[in-house]
Design an enzyme around this catalytic site. Structure first.
Site, PDB file in Angstrom:
ATOM      1  N   TYR A 142      31.836  53.375  49.183  1.00 48.15           N
ATOM      2  CA  TYR A 142      33.131  53.747  49.735  1.00 48.15           C
ATOM      3  C   TYR A 142      34.199  53.323  48.534  1.00 48.15           C
ATOM      4  O   TYR A 142      34.167  52.243  48.026  1.00 48.15           O
ATOM      5  CB  TYR A 142      33.527  52.774  51.119  1.00 48.15           C
ATOM      6  CG  TYR A 142      34.956  52.999  51.517  1.00 48.15           C
ATOM      7  CD1 TYR A 142      36.002  51.869  51.376  1.00 48.15           C
ATOM      8  CD2 TYR A 142      35.635  54.019  52.215  1.00 48.15           C
ATOM      9  CE1 TYR A 142      36.985  51.774  51.983  1.00 48.15           C
ATOM     10  CE2 TYR A 142      36.808  54.371  52.371  1.00 48.15           C
ATOM     11  CZ  TYR A 142      37.515  53.165  52.312  1.00 48.15           C
ATOM     12  OH  TYR A 142      39.033  53.347  52.691  1.00 48.15           O
ATOM     13  N   ASP A 237      33.450  51.302  40.205  1.00 45.91           N
ATOM     14  CA  ASP A 237      34.439  50.977  41.329  1.00 45.91           C
ATOM     15  C   ASP A 237      34.235  49.595  41.484  1.00 45.91           C
ATOM     16  O   ASP A 237      33.197  49.152  42.188  1.00 45.91           O
ATOM     17  CB  ASP A 237      34.292  51.911  42.460  1.00 45.91           C
ATOM     18  CG  ASP A 237      35.209  51.371  43.731  1.00 45.91           C
ATOM     19  OD1 ASP A 237      35.354  52.034  44.654  1.00 45.91           O
ATOM     20  OD2 ASP A 237      35.814  49.986  43.374  1.00 45.91           O
ATOM     21  N   LYS A 265      41.882  44.187  45.273  1.00 49.19           N
ATOM     22  CA  LYS A 265      41.618  43.022  46.001  1.00 49.19           C
ATOM     23  C   LYS A 265      42.064  41.693  45.178  1.00 49.19           C
ATOM     24  O   LYS A 265      43.298  41.252  45.136  1.00 49.19           O
ATOM     25  CB  LYS A 265      40.239  42.747  46.371  1.00 49.19           C
ATOM     26  CG  LYS A 265      39.912  44.067  47.338  1.00 49.19           C
ATOM     27  CD  LYS A 265      38.492  44.223  47.582  1.00 49.19           C
ATOM     28  CE  LYS A 265      38.123  45.338  48.631  1.00 49.19           C
ATOM     29  NZ  LYS A 265      38.504  45.374  50.127  1.00 49.19           N
TER      30      LYS A 265
HETATM   31  P1  KE4 Z   1      42.073  49.438  49.439  1.00 44.24           P
HETATM   32  O1  KE4 Z   1      42.716  50.894  49.007  1.00 44.24           O
HETATM   33  O2  KE4 Z   1      41.662  49.224  50.533  1.00 44.24           O
HETATM   34  O3  KE4 Z   1      42.777  48.672  48.649  1.00 44.24           O
HETATM   35  O4  KE4 Z   1      40.934  49.893  48.370  1.00 44.24           O
HETATM   36  C1  KE4 Z   1      39.851  50.557  48.685  1.00 44.24           C
HETATM   37  C2  KE4 Z   1      38.429  50.351  48.270  1.00 44.24           C
HETATM   38  C3  KE4 Z   1      38.044  51.008  47.197  1.00 44.24           C
HETATM   39  N1  KE4 Z   1      36.728  50.610  46.455  1.00 44.24           N
HETATM   40  C4  KE4 Z   1      36.039  49.702  47.201  1.00 44.24           C
HETATM   41  C5  KE4 Z   1      34.616  49.376  46.453  1.00 44.24           C
HETATM   42  C6  KE4 Z   1      36.514  48.933  48.395  1.00 44.24           C
HETATM   43  O5  KE4 Z   1      35.550  48.025  49.203  1.00 44.24           O
HETATM   44  C7  KE4 Z   1      37.679  49.269  48.937  1.00 44.24           C
HETATM   45  C8  KE4 Z   1      38.152  48.794  50.247  1.00 44.24           C
HETATM   46  N2  KE4 Z   1      37.319  47.930  50.919  1.00 44.24           N
HETATM   47  C9  KE4 Z   1      37.479  47.862  52.404  1.00 44.24           C
HETATM   48  C10 KE4 Z   1      36.558  46.988  53.039  1.00 44.24           C
HETATM   49  N3  KE4 Z   1      35.169  47.177  52.565  1.00 44.24           N
HETATM   50  C11 KE4 Z   1      38.777  47.501  52.662  1.00 44.24           C
HETATM   51  C12 KE4 Z   1      39.120  46.929  54.057  1.00 44.24           C
HETATM   52  C13 KE4 Z   1      39.689  47.921  54.778  1.00 44.24           C
HETATM   53  O6  KE4 Z   1      39.440  49.386  54.725  1.00 44.24           O
HETATM   54  O7  KE4 Z   1      40.712  47.660  55.671  1.00 44.24           O
END
Ligand code: KE4
Length: 425
Positions: A142, A237, A265
Site C-alpha cells: 500500500y 516506499d 510517518k
Molecule cells: P499517509 O498518506 O497515510 O501519510 O501515507 C500513506 C502510506 C504510504 N506508504 C506506506 C508504506 C504506508 O504504510 C502508508 C500509510 N500506512 C497506513 C497504515 N498501514 C496509515 C494508516 C492509515 O491509513 O490510517
C-alpha cells in the site's frame, strides 16, 4: 455506556464513518473504535481513562514514544515564531540535510505533507523522467490513496490493473500493473514483455501493509537489475520502514540502492510530513527547475520540521537502534513462545522497532500466505488483548511498532496478557 461508544456515535453524525482514516474504524476486527484523550511514552489513555500499552504508535511515527519531551519542547519553541509562512525557511534546509545523512542515495529531496503525496509525486516524477506511462506495484503493498496506486491485479499479473476503489478511472488503472511480492520470475517475465514501457516500479522493500514480510535473498537485487536493464526508475516506499527498521531504513538493511525513496510517518515525529527524493538527474525534473509539477501549501512547514528534527535527534543517539531492536525482538519471541505454549500456531518477524505476527504454522513471505492466515483467531486475539489493555493494530494485514519508551516491564505485561488471551481463544 463507555465514553468511546458515545463519542463514536457522535462522530458518526458528522465525520464520514466516524473516523478520519478507515482503518481506525475497527471494521476488520468488529466492535467500536477506542477514542483516546492523551498519550505518554508507550501508553495511550482512552476517553474513560483506561491505559493501554500502544503497539501502533500512530501507525509508525511515535518511535520516540508519545509526547517525548524533546519533541514537545521543539514544537513549543517553533510555534512561538509563527505556524506557517508559505515561504522558504532555514529549518527546511537543516531537515533536508539531516534526512540525507540517514539516506545518502537521496541527493535531493522535497518535503510534502503525507506519505500519499510522497508516493504520488514520486511516480509522477518517474513518468515524467522516463516519458513512460506504465508503472508497476506489488500486490499487498500500500502506498497511500492516490488514483494510480489504488489499483489491483487484473485477471493475471501481465494484464492491465483494475481499480481497487470506485472513482479510480479504468483508463488510468490500466497503466498500473501488479506483481506478486517476492516472486522474481514473475518480475523477469513482465520486464521481458513490457520493460521498455515501464516508467518505474514502486515497492515496500520490507512490507508493512500485508503485515511484515522480508524480501527473499536476492529479490530486491534482482528488481534493481531489471530496472537498470530497462531504464525504469526504482522507487522504495519507505514511508513505514524509513528510520524504523534501521536508521537508514530498508535501504540500509538491504544495501540495494533505489533511484527514489519516499518517506513519511517518523520523519514528522507525529506532525504531517512526507518526503521524496533521490538521484539529482531525476529530481531536477521537478518544478520549478523542471517541467514535472508538484506543490503544497504546507510543505516543509516549520513547526512540522521542528517535530521531525527533534525526533531524528532522538533516534540518532548512540545505541538507539541496538536497544530498540533488542526489546522488539524480545517482544516478538515472547509472543511466539506464549502462543506455542497454548498450542496456537504463530510466526513472528521483526527488524528494528517493527514487527509482524501471523496466525500461521509456516513462515509467511508472500501475500497469498498472508491471506491464508487465520483471521477469525486474529479478531478474537485482538479483542482479548484490547480488553487486557494492549493496543494492537486492528487488522491482521498491519505490522506493529515498538518505541524507545517501551520498557522490559511493558513487554512482560504484554506477554502475560498474551498468555491469558491465547488460552481464551
Ligand atoms: P499517509 O498518506 O497515510 O501519510 O501515507 C500513506 C502510506 C504510504 N506508504 C506506506 C508504506 C504506508 O504504510 C502508508 C500509510 N500506512 C497506513 C497504515 N498501514 C496509515 C494508516 C492509515 O491509513 O490510517
Amino acid at each position: 455506556m463507555n465514553q468511546s461508544k458515545k463519542l463514536f456515535e457522535q462522530a458518526s453524525r458528522s465525520i464520514a464513518g466516524g473516523v478520519n482514516s478507515p482503518v481506525r474504524a475497527f471494521r476488520a476486527v468488529g466492535g467500536n473504535p477506542v477514542f483516546f484523550s492523551h498519550a505518554k511514552g508507550p501508553y495511550l489513555y482512552d476517553a474513560d481513562g483506561k491505559e493501554y500499552i500502544d503497539y501502533i504508535g500512530s501507525w509508525g511515527p511515535m518511535i520516540a514514544g508519545h509526547a517525548n519531551p524533546k519533541v514537545i519542547n521543539a514544537v513549543h519553541e517553533a510555534i512561538k515564531n509563527g505556524l506557517s509562512f508559505g515561504a522558504p525557511t532555514a529549518i527546511e534546509t537543516e531537515m533536508a540535510e539531516r534526512v540525507k545523512s540517514f539516506f545518502p542515495t537521496m541527493q535531493k529531496l522535497r518535503f510534502c505533507s503525507s506519505g500519499t503525496e510522497a508516493t504520488m509525486s514520486a511516480i509522477r516524477l518517474a513518468r515524467g523522467f522516463t516519458n513512460r506511462d506504465t508503472i508497476v506495484k506489488f500486490e499487498g503493498c500500500y502506498h497511500g490513496h492516490s488514483d494510480s496506486l489504488l489499483v489491483k491485479a487484473g485477471s493475471g499479473a501481465l494484464t492491465f490493473g483494475i481499480p481497487s476503489s470506485p472513482g479510480v478511472p479504468v483508463d488510468l488503472a490500466k497503466h498500473t500493473l501488479n506483481l506478486p511480492f517476492n516472486d522474481l520470475d514473475a518480475a523477469e517475465a513482465l520486464f521481458k514483455d513490457k520493460g521498455e514501457s515501464l516508467a518505474c516500479l514502486i515497492i515496500e522493500p520490507i512490507t508493512g501493509n500485508m503485515n511484515m514480510i522480508l524480501p527473499k535473498s536476492g529479490y530486491l537485487e534482482g528488481l534493481r537489475k531489471l530496472c537498470d536493464q530497462h531504464g525504469s526508475v526504482m522507487i522504495f516506499d519507505e514511508v513505514m520502514t524509513g528510520f524504523r527498521v534501521a536508521k537508514g531504513g530498508a535501504t540500509e538493511l538491504t544495501g540495494v540502492k533505489p533511484d527514489l525513496i519516499c518517506l513519511g510517518k517518523i520523519i514528522g515525529g507525529g506532525m504531517p510530513v512526507g518526503a521524496f527524493g533521490g538521484r539529482d538527474d531525476i529530481m531536477d525534473m521537478l518544478a520549478p527547475n523542471g517541467p514535472v509539477y508538484q506543490a503544497g501549501t504546507l510543505s516543509g512547514n516549520p513547526v512540522a520540521m521542528a517535530a521531525g528534527l527533534a525526533t531524528l535527534d532522538v533516534i540518532a543517539m548512540p545505541g538507539f537502534y541496538e536497544s530498540l531492536s533488542e526489546i522488539t525482538a524480545s517482544f516478538s519471541k515472547g509472543m511466539v513462545t506464549a502462543a506455542e505454549k497454548a498450542g496456537v500456531a504463530m510466526q513472528g518477524v521483526c527488524r528494528g522497532g517493527m514487527f509482524g505476527l501471523f496466525f500461521a504454522d509456516q513462515p509467511v513471505n508472500t501475500f497469498a500466505a498472508v491471506t491464508g492466515c487465520d483471521e477469525e483467531i486474529f479478531k478474537r486475539f485482538f479483542h482479548q488483548m484490547l480488553d487486557r489493555g494492549i493496543y494492537l493494530a486492528p487488522s491482521m494485514y498491519e505490522a506493529g511498532f515498538v518505541s524507545s519508551a517501551h520498557t522490559k516491564d511493558d513487554i512482560e505485561r504484554t506477554i502475560d496478557a498474551a498468555q491469558l488471551s491465547f488460552a481464551s481463544l
